[in-house]
Scaffold this motif. Structure first.
Motif, mmCIF file in Angstrom:
data_model
loop_
_atom_site.group_PDB
_atom_site.id
_atom_site.type_symbol
_atom_site.label_atom_id
_atom_site.label_comp_id
_atom_site.label_asym_id
_atom_site.label_seq_id
_atom_site.Cartn_x
_atom_site.Cartn_y
_atom_site.Cartn_z
ATOM 1 N N PHE A 24 4.089 6.174 -7.494
ATOM 2 C CA PHE A 24 5.136 6.317 -6.067
ATOM 3 C C PHE A 24 3.665 6.901 -5.227
ATOM 4 O O PHE A 24 2.940 6.873 -4.184
ATOM 5 N N MET A 25 3.026 7.920 -6.121
ATOM 6 C CA MET A 25 1.323 8.254 -5.108
ATOM 7 C C MET A 25 0.679 7.175 -5.266
ATOM 8 O O MET A 25 0.222 7.513 -3.647
ATOM 9 N N ALA A 26 0.566 6.224 -6.187
ATOM 10 C CA ALA A 26 -0.568 4.723 -5.359
ATOM 11 C C ALA A 26 -0.169 4.513 -4.263
ATOM 12 O O ALA A 26 -0.383 3.965 -3.260
ATOM 13 N N GLU A 61 -0.749 6.412 -1.564
ATOM 14 C CA GLU A 61 -2.326 6.496 -1.715
ATOM 15 C C GLU A 61 -2.598 5.557 -0.698
ATOM 16 O O GLU A 61 -4.064 4.894 -0.471
ATOM 17 N N SER A 62 -2.472 4.134 -0.556
ATOM 18 C CA SER A 62 -2.193 2.867 -0.438
ATOM 19 C C SER A 62 -2.861 2.743 0.805
ATOM 20 O O SER A 62 -2.233 3.306 1.636
ATOM 21 N N PRO A 63 -4.091 1.775 1.328
ATOM 22 C CA PRO A 63 -4.263 1.478 2.765
ATOM 23 C C PRO A 63 -2.704 0.592 3.219
ATOM 24 O O PRO A 63 -2.671 0.731 4.830
ATOM 25 N N ASP A 64 -1.702 -0.486 2.940
ATOM 26 C CA ASP A 64 -1.186 -0.973 3.336
ATOM 27 C C ASP A 64 -0.336 -0.156 3.869
ATOM 28 O O ASP A 64 0.580 0.191 4.436
ATOM 29 N N TYR A 65 0.035 1.073 2.672
ATOM 30 C CA TYR A 65 1.348 1.711 3.036
ATOM 31 C C TYR A 65 0.989 3.133 4.257
ATOM 32 O O TYR A 65 1.586 3.466 5.364
ATOM 33 N N LYS A 66 -0.548 3.524 3.662
ATOM 34 C CA LYS A 66 -0.458 4.545 5.642
ATOM 35 C C LYS A 66 -0.688 3.375 6.439
ATOM 36 O O LYS A 66 -0.699 4.396 7.961
ATOM 37 N N GLY A 67 -0.746 2.372 6.320
ATOM 38 C CA GLY A 67 -0.567 1.127 7.868
ATOM 39 C C GLY A 67 0.515 1.074 8.518
ATOM 40 O O GLY A 67 1.183 1.496 9.690
ATOM 41 N N VAL A 68 1.794 1.475 7.253
ATOM 42 C CA VAL A 68 3.098 1.213 7.923
ATOM 43 C C VAL A 68 4.036 2.646 8.328
ATOM 44 O O VAL A 68 5.134 2.547 8.650
ATOM 45 N N VAL A 69 3.159 3.805 7.385
ATOM 46 C CA VAL A 69 4.088 4.814 7.419
ATOM 47 C C VAL A 69 4.499 5.251 9.098
ATOM 48 O O VAL A 69 5.386 6.142 9.250
ATOM 49 N N ARG A 70 3.903 4.385 9.523
ATOM 50 C CA ARG A 70 3.621 5.352 11.013
ATOM 51 C C ARG A 70 5.344 5.498 11.667
ATOM 52 O O ARG A 70 5.257 6.139 12.672
ATOM 53 N N HIS A 71 5.701 4.346 11.171
ATOM 54 C CA HIS A 71 7.154 3.642 11.323
ATOM 55 C C HIS A 71 8.048 4.296 11.157
ATOM 56 O O HIS A 71 8.811 4.931 12.040
ATOM 57 N N ARG A 72 7.724 5.360 10.256
ATOM 58 C CA ARG A 72 8.890 6.105 9.349
ATOM 59 C C ARG A 72 8.308 7.418 10.244
ATOM 60 O O ARG A 72 9.514 8.054 10.958
#
Length: 132
Positions: A101-103, A106-117
């Motif tokens: 979960f933490m990986a 903290e991933s760059p890909d996830y950080k790029g999409v979390v803005r929608h959430r």
């Protein structure tokens, strides 16, 4: 109190309290904004539409760490809850471990999409659970 994202202190406590070699099921309770509120763009979409976009884009991040959405549905009402508490959507996501979960988060890909959430969600709960 409305909460959207975990604090660093909350993350550290869950990390410290969760065995590293056990699967973790994250319970997500979500209440959407009427209109998504982005910080850096003027996208005109509902909170539910923004969250759907988040789910679509985050799916690869979830799979990349070996996790899976095991249940997703619409809440129809609470039988035991404070009278003003309601949720629009509920998800259960199983991760191989808390480290997975933490990986992901903290991933760059996830950080790029979390803005929608963040734009979509008015209030939420994210509860880590161990299978027994």
């Amino acid at each position: 109190m409305e909460t959207v994202n975990p604090t660093p202190e909350q993350l550290q406590k869950v990390l410290a309290d969760t065995p590293k070699d056990h699967p973790v099921v994250m319970l997500n309770l979500l209440r959407f904004r009427e209109r998504a509120q982005y910080k850096d763009e003027t996208a005109d979409r509902s909170g539910r539409e923004a969250y759907s976009l988040y789910m679509k884009e985050a799916a690869a991040c979830v799979r990349a760490v070996g996790a899976e959405v095991i249940w997703s549905g619409r809440s129809v009402g609470a039988l035991i809850a404070p009278p003003d508490e309601s949720w629009d959507q509920v998800l259960l996501v199983r991760y191989p471990s808390i480290n997975a979960f933490m990986a992901m988060i903290e991933s760059p890909d996830y950080k790029g999409v979390v803005r929608h959430r963040t734009a979509a969600v008015e209030d939420s709960r994210l509860v880590a659970n161990l299978e027994s």
